[in-house]
Write a protein that holds these residues in place. Structure first.
Motif, PDB file in Angstrom:
ATOM      1  N   ALA A   1      12.086  -4.942  -0.200  1.00 14.72           N
ATOM      2  CA  ALA A   1      12.832  -5.292  -1.410  1.00 14.72           C
ATOM      3  C   ALA A   1      14.235  -5.762  -1.046  1.00 14.72           C
ATOM      4  N   ALA A   2      14.728  -6.713  -1.805  1.00 15.98           N
ATOM      5  CA  ALA A   2      16.069  -7.238  -1.564  1.00 15.98           C
ATOM      6  C   ALA A   2      17.120  -6.224  -2.000  1.00 15.98           C
ATOM      7  N   SER A   3      18.204  -6.174  -1.264  1.00 20.86           N
ATOM      8  CA  SER A   3      19.326  -5.340  -1.659  1.00 20.86           C
ATOM      9  C   SER A   3      19.779  -5.790  -3.044  1.00 20.86           C
ATOM     10  N   GLY A   4      20.052  -4.840  -3.925  1.00 23.62           N
ATOM     11  CA  GLY A   4      20.452  -5.173  -5.285  1.00 23.62           C
ATOM     12  C   GLY A   4      19.321  -5.106  -6.290  1.00 23.62           C
ATOM     13  N   THR A   5      18.091  -4.921  -5.812  1.00 17.98           N
ATOM     14  CA  THR A   5      16.941  -4.780  -6.703  1.00 17.98           C
ATOM     15  C   THR A   5      17.041  -3.448  -7.432  1.00 17.98           C
ATOM     16  N   ARG A   6      16.793  -3.462  -8.742  1.00 18.17           N
ATOM     17  CA  ARG A   6      16.799  -2.202  -9.505  1.00 18.17           C
ATOM     18  C   ARG A   6      15.459  -1.518  -9.288  1.00 18.17           C
ATOM     19  N   VAL A   7      15.516  -0.265  -8.848  1.00 23.11           N
ATOM     20  CA  VAL A   7      14.303   0.462  -8.464  1.00 23.11           C
ATOM     21  C   VAL A   7      14.311   1.876  -9.029  1.00 23.11           C
ATOM     22  N   VAL A   8      13.136   2.464  -9.066  1.00 20.95           N
ATOM     23  CA  VAL A   8      13.005   3.897  -9.265  1.00 20.95           C
ATOM     24  C   VAL A   8      12.226   4.418  -8.065  1.00 20.95           C
ATOM     25  N   VAL A   9      12.741   5.484  -7.459  1.00 19.77           N
ATOM     26  CA  VAL A   9      12.136   6.074  -6.261  1.00 19.77           C
ATOM     27  C   VAL A   9      11.846   7.539  -6.550  1.00 19.77           C
TER      28      VAL A   9
ATOM     29  N   ALA B   1       7.561   4.270  -5.375  1.00 13.83           N
ATOM     30  CA  ALA B   1       8.730   3.421  -5.584  1.00 13.83           C
ATOM     31  C   ALA B   1       8.273   2.121  -6.210  1.00 13.83           C
ATOM     32  N   LYS B   2       9.088   1.610  -7.146  1.00 12.84           N
ATOM     33  CA  LYS B   2       8.763   0.322  -7.744  1.00 12.84           C
ATOM     34  C   LYS B   2      10.018  -0.307  -8.307  1.00 12.84           C
ATOM     35  N   GLU B   3       9.929  -1.623  -8.521  1.00 19.02           N
ATOM     36  CA  GLU B   3      11.008  -2.347  -9.176  1.00 19.02           C
ATOM     37  C   GLU B   3      10.936  -2.073 -10.668  1.00 19.02           C
ATOM     38  N   VAL B   4      12.089  -1.983 -11.309  1.00 17.56           N
ATOM     39  CA  VAL B   4      12.147  -1.774 -12.751  1.00 17.56           C
ATOM     40  C   VAL B   4      13.055  -2.842 -13.365  1.00 17.56           C
ATOM     41  N   PRO B   5      12.853  -3.133 -14.654  1.00 15.48           N
ATOM     42  CA  PRO B   5      13.669  -4.169 -15.296  1.00 15.48           C
ATOM     43  C   PRO B   5      15.123  -3.731 -15.450  1.00 15.48           C
ATOM     44  N   PRO B   6      15.995  -4.675 -15.732  1.00 16.90           N
ATOM     45  CA  PRO B   6      17.401  -4.335 -15.937  1.00 16.90           C
ATOM     46  C   PRO B   6      17.553  -3.360 -17.106  1.00 16.90           C
TER      47      PRO B   6
ATOM     48  N   LEU C   1       0.814  -1.208   0.000  1.00 18.55           N
ATOM     49  CA  LEU C   1       0.000   0.000   0.000  1.00 18.55           C
ATOM     50  C   LEU C   1       0.851   1.263   0.000  1.00 18.55           C
ATOM     51  N   HIS C   2       2.035   1.185   0.556  1.00 18.38           N
ATOM     52  CA  HIS C   2       2.903   2.355   0.682  1.00 18.38           C
ATOM     53  C   HIS C   2       4.258   2.060   0.044  1.00 18.38           C
ATOM     54  N   PRO C   3       4.830   3.024  -0.660  1.00 20.12           N
ATOM     55  CA  PRO C   3       6.137   2.784  -1.284  1.00 20.12           C
ATOM     56  C   PRO C   3       7.230   2.489  -0.251  1.00 20.12           C
ATOM     57  N   GLN C   4       7.084   3.037   0.937  1.00 16.58           N
ATOM     58  CA  GLN C   4       8.062   2.751   1.988  1.00 16.58           C
ATOM     59  C   GLN C   4       8.073   1.262   2.319  1.00 16.58           C
TER      60      GLN C   4
END
Length: 80
Positions: A13-21, A63-68, A4-7
């Motif tokens: 999320a696992a360390s090393g995950t590609r994200v946009v914040v 915040a969300k995960e993004v592809p490589p 529900l919240h980006p936080q």
């Protein structure tokens, strides 16, 4: 898994995950695109192409995960 919240996403999320914040800055918003290094109850750190960015979680609005990233193009060669 839906958050529900980006936080919550960043904290889980696992360390090393590609994200946009997306987070608040003076005068508006900005984005950090890169790899999540760490997240605590207070802040997260994202490694962007330029530097490591520490973002207070209180300022995060999305915040969300993004592809490589796509593969880098080969340098052009000059024709003689």
């Amino acid at each position: 898994m839906t958050f529900l919240h980006p936080q919550d996403f960043l904290l889980n999320a696992a360390s090393g995950t590609r994200v946009v914040v997306r987070y608040r800055v003076d005068g508006g918003f900005t984005d950090a695109l890169g790899y999540l290094l760490s997240a605590t109850a207070v802040s997260c750190t994202v490694r962007t192409r330029q530097s490591d960015v520490e973002i207070p979680l209180a300022l995060v609005v999305a915040a969300k995960e993004v592809p490589p990233p796509p593969p880098r193009r080969e340098a052009r060669t000059s024709r003689a």
